[in-house]
Enzyme design. Structure first.
Site, short mmCIF file in Angstrom:
data_model
loop_
_atom_site.label_atom_id
_atom_site.label_comp_id
_atom_site.label_asym_id
_atom_site.label_seq_id
_atom_site.Cartn_x
_atom_site.Cartn_y
_atom_site.Cartn_z
N SER A 37 0.67 -0.99 -0.08
CA SER A 37 0.03 0.01 -0.46
C SER A 37 0.87 0.92 -0.03
CB SER A 37 -0.48 -0.23 1.38
OG SER A 37 -1.58 1.10 1.36
N TYR A 49 -1.45 -0.08 10.32
CA TYR A 49 -1.56 -0.63 9.05
C TYR A 49 -0.68 -0.29 8.37
CZ TYR A 49 -3.23 -0.98 4.60
OH TYR A 49 -3.46 -0.77 3.04
#
Length: 253
Positions: A148, A161
């Site tokens: 990501s 995250y």
């Protein structure tokens, strides 16, 4: 685009029940690859496998939880029994549970680390022997890790995250030093704002609203956009490794 190089390949896609995983499985199968669909939601997998078969593709639904070593081992056995050796792995399964670090949500931290990082490692460990054997036989072999932009772009309250995705990006780079000399390609894909179910896991109303505002302001990528990048990446000639791809909506770039 058309990807004839995908014909006859044997792929494993994790997180295949929805989003990027499902879109990638559809595109791989549409171009002739045999695709093992791994995820926890059996009903979703069965539906997708039936859809791909009805369209003329080959797909195997394998219920698996990558946070459970025994479940991963059972999945490997099922894939091998049905399809034999794998030459393409798309490590896509992941979860995003943002909250301020001060909230001390150890349950969320553990779930993200065990899914996004340790789970990815379990899948890599399980199928690396297949990939190296395929490469040794002169075939194309690919490991694709879906990371990501949170691996290098900072978002408040997404610290854990982002840390797991930074680990995936670093892992991909390190693995290239081990697997590249053995002719296994390792590619890292970093999507930006993408319309998937990932945001649906957020239980923080402020952060959920914030993410919704981003979708209202920015025309987001679709799962199919990312699937197309993945399919392009793994259909290059065997000696070409697209090692890192960052895919952003134009307004986010």
């Amino acid at each position: 685009m058309n990807y004839p190089a995908l014909a006859e390949r044997t792929a494993v896609v994790t997180g295949a029940a929805s989003g990027i995983g499902a879109a990638t499985a559809r595109l791989l199968a549409a171009h002739g690859a045999r695709v093992a669909l791994l995820a926890r939601r059996t009903d979703r997998l069965d539906g997708l496998a039936a859809e791909l078969a009805a369209a003329g593709g080959q797909a195997l639904a394998v219920t698996a939880d990558i946070t459970d070593p025994a479940s991963v081992d059972a999945a490997v056995k099922a894939v091998h029994e049905a399809y034999g050796q794998v030459d393409l792995v798309v490590n896509n399964a992941g979860v995003m549970l943002p909250n301020p670090l001060a909230d001390g949500r150890i349950d969320e931290w553990t779930r993200m680390i065990d899914t996004n990082l340790t789970g990815a490692l379990r899948v890599i460990r399980a199928f690396t022997p297949d990939l190296t054997a395929a490469a040794a036989d002169g075939r194309t072999a690919d490991l694709v890790n879906v990371s990501s932009i949170a691996s290098h772009v900072l978002f408040p309250d997404y610290a854990v995250y982002g840390a797991t995705k930074a680990a995936v990006t670093q892992l991909s780079a390190a693995l290239r030093t081990e697997l590249g000399p053995r002719d296994v390609r390792v590619s890292n894909i970093e999507p930006g704002l993408t319309d998937t179910e990932l945001g649906g896991h957020i239980d923080n109303p402020v952060l959920r609203e914030q993410l919704g505002g981003m979708f209202n302001a920015i025309p987001a990528l679709t799962s199919e956009d990312i699937a197309d990048v993945i399919s392009y990446t793994v259909s290059r000639p065997r000696h070409v490794n697209l090692r890192q791809s960052i895919i952003l909506p134009t307004r986010q770039a």
